[in-house]
Structures are given as structure tokens and as C-alpha cells.
Design a protein around this motif. Structure first.
Motif, PDB file in Angstrom:
ATOM      1  N   GLU A  81       2.658  35.623  52.728  1.00  0.00           N
ATOM      2  CA  GLU A  81       1.238  35.283  52.714  1.00  0.00           C
ATOM      3  C   GLU A  81       0.938  34.299  51.590  1.00  0.00           C
ATOM      4  O   GLU A  81       1.271  34.527  50.428  1.00  0.00           O
ATOM      5  CB  GLU A  81       0.402  36.550  52.519  1.00  0.00           C
ATOM      6  N   GLY A  82       0.339  33.156  51.962  1.00  0.00           N
ATOM      7  CA  GLY A  82      -0.006  32.163  50.951  1.00  0.00           C
ATOM      8  C   GLY A  82       1.192  31.524  50.289  1.00  0.00           C
ATOM      9  O   GLY A  82       1.077  31.030  49.170  1.00  0.00           O
ATOM     10  N   THR A  83       2.341  31.477  50.954  1.00  0.00           N
ATOM     11  CA  THR A  83       3.573  30.991  50.338  1.00  0.00           C
ATOM     12  C   THR A  83       4.353  30.149  51.343  1.00  0.00           C
ATOM     13  O   THR A  83       4.741  30.649  52.401  1.00  0.00           O
ATOM     14  CB  THR A  83       4.452  32.164  49.868  1.00  0.00           C
ATOM     15  N   VAL A  84       4.580  28.877  51.015  1.00  0.00           N
ATOM     16  CA  VAL A  84       5.241  27.955  51.932  1.00  0.00           C
ATOM     17  C   VAL A  84       6.447  27.337  51.239  1.00  0.00           C
ATOM     18  O   VAL A  84       6.340  26.808  50.122  1.00  0.00           O
ATOM     19  CB  VAL A  84       4.278  26.842  52.401  1.00  0.00           C
TER      20      VAL A  84
ATOM     21  N   ARG B 253      24.493  11.399  48.823  1.00  0.00           N
ATOM     22  CA  ARG B 253      23.174  11.281  48.230  1.00  0.00           C
ATOM     23  C   ARG B 253      23.011  12.320  47.123  1.00  0.00           C
ATOM     24  O   ARG B 253      23.738  13.307  47.065  1.00  0.00           O
ATOM     25  CB  ARG B 253      22.078  11.507  49.279  1.00  0.00           C
ATOM     26  N   GLN B 254      22.046  12.076  46.254  1.00  0.00           N
ATOM     27  CA  GLN B 254      21.681  13.066  45.261  1.00  0.00           C
ATOM     28  C   GLN B 254      20.842  14.152  45.945  1.00  0.00           C
ATOM     29  O   GLN B 254      20.093  13.864  46.880  1.00  0.00           O
ATOM     30  CB  GLN B 254      20.877  12.415  44.137  1.00  0.00           C
ATOM     31  N   PRO B 255      20.940  15.398  45.494  1.00  0.00           N
ATOM     32  CA  PRO B 255      20.218  16.483  46.180  1.00  0.00           C
ATOM     33  C   PRO B 255      18.756  16.590  45.783  1.00  0.00           C
ATOM     34  O   PRO B 255      18.326  16.052  44.755  1.00  0.00           O
ATOM     35  CB  PRO B 255      20.982  17.732  45.728  1.00  0.00           C
ATOM     36  N   ASP B 256      17.995  17.275  46.616  1.00  0.00           N
ATOM     37  CA  ASP B 256      16.661  17.775  46.274  1.00  0.00           C
ATOM     38  C   ASP B 256      16.755  19.282  46.168  1.00  0.00           C
ATOM     39  O   ASP B 256      17.415  19.935  46.986  1.00  0.00           O
ATOM     40  CB  ASP B 256      15.644  17.457  47.376  1.00  0.00           C
ATOM     41  N   GLY B 257      16.083  19.873  45.179  1.00  0.00           N
ATOM     42  CA  GLY B 257      15.966  21.318  45.134  1.00  0.00           C
ATOM     43  C   GLY B 257      14.878  21.803  46.073  1.00  0.00           C
ATOM     44  O   GLY B 257      14.062  21.027  46.573  1.00  0.00           O
ATOM     45  N   ASN B 258      14.875  23.103  46.332  1.00  0.00           N
ATOM     46  CA  ASN B 258      13.793  23.699  47.110  1.00  0.00           C
ATOM     47  C   ASN B 258      12.474  23.618  46.349  1.00  0.00           C
ATOM     48  O   ASN B 258      12.441  23.710  45.118  1.00  0.00           O
ATOM     49  CB  ASN B 258      14.095  25.173  47.400  1.00  0.00           C
ATOM     50  N   SER B 259      11.390  23.467  47.093  1.00  0.00           N
ATOM     51  CA  SER B 259      10.038  23.541  46.531  1.00  0.00           C
ATOM     52  C   SER B 259       9.274  24.645  47.251  1.00  0.00           C
ATOM     53  O   SER B 259       9.463  24.844  48.456  1.00  0.00           O
ATOM     54  CB  SER B 259       9.286  22.218  46.719  1.00  0.00           C
ATOM     55  N   VAL B 260       8.435  25.352  46.524  1.00  0.00           N
ATOM     56  CA  VAL B 260       7.597  26.393  47.110  1.00  0.00           C
ATOM     57  C   VAL B 260       6.163  26.167  46.661  1.00  0.00           C
ATOM     58  O   VAL B 260       5.906  25.902  45.479  1.00  0.00           O
ATOM     59  CB  VAL B 260       8.065  27.803  46.699  1.00  0.00           C
TER      60      VAL B 260
ATOM     61  N   TRP C 128      -3.276  24.855  45.036  1.00  0.00           N
ATOM     62  CA  TRP C 128      -1.859  25.163  45.214  1.00  0.00           C
ATOM     63  C   TRP C 128      -1.092  25.131  43.896  1.00  0.00           C
ATOM     64  O   TRP C 128      -1.297  24.237  43.067  1.00  0.00           O
ATOM     65  CB  TRP C 128      -1.214  24.165  46.170  1.00  0.00           C
ATOM     66  N   ILE C 129      -0.212  26.097  43.728  1.00  0.00           N
ATOM     67  CA  ILE C 129       0.810  26.062  42.684  1.00  0.00           C
ATOM     68  C   ILE C 129       2.063  25.505  43.341  1.00  0.00           C
ATOM     69  O   ILE C 129       2.519  26.021  44.362  1.00  0.00           O
ATOM     70  CB  ILE C 129       1.120  27.458  42.129  1.00  0.00           C
ATOM     71  N   VAL C 130       2.626  24.450  42.770  1.00  0.00           N
ATOM     72  CA  VAL C 130       3.869  23.880  43.296  1.00  0.00           C
ATOM     73  C   VAL C 130       5.002  24.258  42.350  1.00  0.00           C
ATOM     74  O   VAL C 130       4.988  23.873  41.177  1.00  0.00           O
ATOM     75  CB  VAL C 130       3.782  22.350  43.436  1.00  0.00           C
ATOM     76  N   PHE C 131       5.946  25.017  42.865  1.00  0.00           N
ATOM     77  CA  PHE C 131       7.113  25.415  42.079  1.00  0.00           C
ATOM     78  C   PHE C 131       8.253  24.460  42.430  1.00  0.00           C
ATOM     79  O   PHE C 131       8.835  24.531  43.509  1.00  0.00           O
ATOM     80  CB  PHE C 131       7.507  26.857  42.398  1.00  0.00           C
TER      81      PHE C 131
ATOM     82  N   ALA D 180      -1.581  23.228  39.946  1.00  0.00           N
ATOM     83  CA  ALA D 180      -0.600  23.457  38.880  1.00  0.00           C
ATOM     84  C   ALA D 180       0.790  23.150  39.407  1.00  0.00           C
ATOM     85  O   ALA D 180       1.072  23.314  40.601  1.00  0.00           O
ATOM     86  CB  ALA D 180      -0.660  24.891  38.373  1.00  0.00           C
ATOM     87  N   ILE D 181       1.643  22.693  38.516  1.00  0.00           N
ATOM     88  CA  ILE D 181       3.065  22.470  38.800  1.00  0.00           C
ATOM     89  C   ILE D 181       3.861  23.354  37.855  1.00  0.00           C
ATOM     90  O   ILE D 181       3.568  23.424  36.661  1.00  0.00           O
ATOM     91  CB  ILE D 181       3.444  20.994  38.585  1.00  0.00           C
ATOM     92  N   VAL D 182       4.856  24.027  38.392  1.00  0.00           N
ATOM     93  CA  VAL D 182       5.785  24.812  37.582  1.00  0.00           C
ATOM     94  C   VAL D 182       7.174  24.237  37.806  1.00  0.00           C
ATOM     95  O   VAL D 182       7.674  24.225  38.932  1.00  0.00           O
ATOM     96  CB  VAL D 182       5.772  26.304  37.958  1.00  0.00           C
TER      97      VAL D 182
END
Length: 331
Positions: A38-41, A51-58, A66-69, A94-96
Motif C-alpha cells: 500500500e502506497g509503495t511502488v 552498461r553501468q547499472p541502475d539500482g532499484n528505486s522505491v 512522494w518519498i523517493v528511496f 523527499a529523497i533518501v
């Protein structure tokens, strides 16, 4: 230890903790996002060959936005986050950043250009990394470009990394986390944990007691642990703290979400890797032991990459002649 931490979290959140608003799963799906609670994507990162990687974002929805982790490395990844926020009608509040590795923080700039007042939460480890590891990485990258050693997507990726390092202000936290604590970010109550001297000198992780989802950053990764700037002993201790948290779903920094049984298998495999590295076993044996330990957590087709990466880590880090296994540990 797990029950004690779970009990303390429960006491602090039993009153006044409203459930976050629903996400818009149709919009998330269009942008390859996954509504995992709930409330989490979740927006999964990529790890493409060459290629260089991307980490997961939530993205977690709070009362104020939105809080972007973690924000990823490539513009295309960060733009998914920006587009989703716009489509939802809510800002990024916010960004974490779990840590300063560029595959988790390079997207900060794109989001901050749109929402310049959004606070950036992080540890102070990036302050030392900018004139240290990141500056050296920039010098080496510029030399490789000058020698013509890079081309195609990798050249573009490395040029992007150089630009991110030069734009240091977007990597620095405006809210420095110096200890783990319960608090409210963007109107959502969360626990922000701090692991000292683990993947980096300071790694953040986030636990949402409402959904019991834990965002681990690179404290948990697939196909292997990323050891370039790690202190293995501190990492081992950080995993013990995470295990004491009452989560039901854990999102790693790279790879698919896992349940508690999956995390426990990963943690056991991690400890086994450190023990194998300290033994006389050859690198192939240690890699096979890791692959067997994580079992079904490892994506199909990732076994060869795991072996290659672990072979390098064993030779250059865990068994390196220049004390790299302890280089990033406190004296």
C-alpha cells in the motif's frame, strides 16, 4: 533480538499511524513500476551487459507527497520516477539516498531540478567520497576516454558519471542521518537505519512499519554482494540488525524483492562467502557455494555473471595483497 526491535517499533506506532493513501497501479504499470504494498511502488533498476547499472528505486506515498528511496544512475530511470510523480498529481517531497554509489544517487539532479525544495536524506559518507574515491574514479574515467578505451553505451554512461561527480551539490544530503531513528518524512512514519562501515562508510536503510516493507539499499544485492568500497565485517553486523527488524518483504538495492526466508538464505550465503574467502578454497569453489546458497533468488542466466564478479572480488578485494578487505574498515 528480532522480537525486541519488533516490539519497540510496535509500541511507537500503535497509535496515530494512518495507512498511506493508495497508489495508482495503472500509472505505475505503464512506467514499469510495481505496486508492492500500500502506497509503495518499486521501479527496478537494470544491469545490462556493456552498461553501468541502475539500482532499484522505491517511491512511498506520504501525506505531503512522494518519498523517493534511491534515484538510479541513468536519466531514463530517474525520468520514470519524475513522470510517475507528475501523473499521480503529487510532488516528490523527499529523497533518501541509501549511499553515495552513483547507481543510487545520480538521478537526484533531475528530481531536484523539478522539486528544488525536496530535502535529501543521506549519511555524511559522501563528504569523504567526493574528494576521495569519486575524484579518483573521475580521473581514471577521463584517462580511459582520452585513450579511446570506451565507446558506445559505456562511453555515454561514464561521461554521465563524470558529470554527476562534477555536480557534487546534488549528491550531498541536506538532512544528514547520523544515527538510526524513527521519524516522519513527507507525512509518513518510517524508521531510517544507519549502518556504519558496511557497503560504504555510511549506508541508510528504511523500514515502513505500516506495510512491513524494508528497503535495504546495497546491504542486500543480487547477483552478488558489491564489495568495491565495503568493510565486510561491518556489513556482517548490519545484516544482523536488519534481521532483527519485523519485515515481511525486503527490497534489495539490485534484484527482485524477497521474503524473510529469502533474506535469511542470502545472509547465510554472505557469511559463507566471507568464510570461504578466509579459507584455502579456490575461487570457483567459493562462487559455487554462493550460487548454491542463494538458490532461487538468483535470476535465470545470472550464474556466469555471479561467478565472474565473485572471482574478481575474491582476487582483488577479499584476498587482495593490498589489504582491500580492511581498507574501508575503521582503524
Amino acid at each position: 533480538m528480532r522480537s525486541l526491535l519488533a516490539a519497540s517499533l510496535g509500541m511507537l506506532f500503535v497509535a496515530g499511524c494512518a495507512s498511506p493513501p493508495d497508489v495508482q497501479p495503472d500509472v505505475a504499470a505503464i512506467l514499469d513500476g510495481e505496486a508492492i504494498a500500500e502506497g509503495t511502488v518499486l521501479f527496478r533498476g537494470g544491469f545490462e551487459p556493456g552498461r553501468q547499472p541502475d539500482g532499484n528505486s522505491v517511491m512511498l506515498r506520504g501525506a505531503d507527497g512522494w518519498i523517493v528511496f534511491d534515484t538510479g544512475r541513468h536519466e531514463a530511470h530517474a525520468r520514470r520516477l519524475l513522470t510517475f510523480a507528475h501523473a499521480s498529481g503529487l510532488p516528490v517531497s523527499a529523497i533518501v539516498n541509501s549511499h553515495w554509489h552513483l547507481d543510487h544517487a545520480s538521478g537526484n539532479r533531475l528530481l531536484l531540478d523539478t522539486w528544488p525544495d525536496a530535502p535529501v536524506y543521506g549519511s555524511n559518507a559522501v563528504v569523504a567520497a567526493l574528494p576521495g574515491v569519486l575524484a579518483e574514479s573521475r580521473r581514471q574515467s577521463e584517462a580511459m576516454i582520452a585513450r579511446g578505451e570506451l565507446e558506445g553505451p559505456m562511453l555515454s554512461d561514464v561521461q554521465g558519471d563524470i558529470a554527476t561527480i562534477a555536480d557534487a551539490g546534488a549528491l550531498l544530503p541536506t538532512e544528514t542521518v547520523s544515527r538510526g531513528e524513527l521519524g516522519t518524512i513527507a507525512g509518513r512514519k518510517v524508521y531510517v537505519g544507519l549502518a556504519d562501515h558496511a557497503v560504504t562508510a555510511g549506508d541508510l536503510w528504511l523500514y515502513d512499519p505500516t506495510t512491513r516493507v524494508l528497503l535495504a539499499g546495497d546491504l542486500v544485492t543480487l547477483p552478488v554482494p558489491f564489495l568495491e568500497t565495503a568493510c565486510p565485517q561491518g556489513w556482517h553486523a548490519a545484516l544482523r540488525v536488519i534481521d532483527a527488524t519485523d519485515f515481511t518483504l525486503l527490497v534489495p538495492g539490485h534484484g527482485a524483492p524477497m521474503d524473510r526466508a529469502g533474506f535469511e538464505a542470502w545472509r547465510t550465503a554472505f557469511d559463507g562467502l566471507l568464510a570461504c574467502a578466509a579459507s584455502d578454497a579456490d575461487a570457483a569453489t567459493c562462487a559455487d557455494q554462493w550460487i548454491d546458497g542463494v538458490g532461487g533468488l538468483l535470476p535465470a542466466g545470472a550464474h556466469d555473471r555471479a561467478r565472474d564478479m565473485l572471482g574478481q572480488y575474491l582476487d582483488d578485494v577479499l584476498r587482495g595483497e593490498d589489504d582491500r578487505a580492511t581498507r574501508y574498515c575503521p582503524a
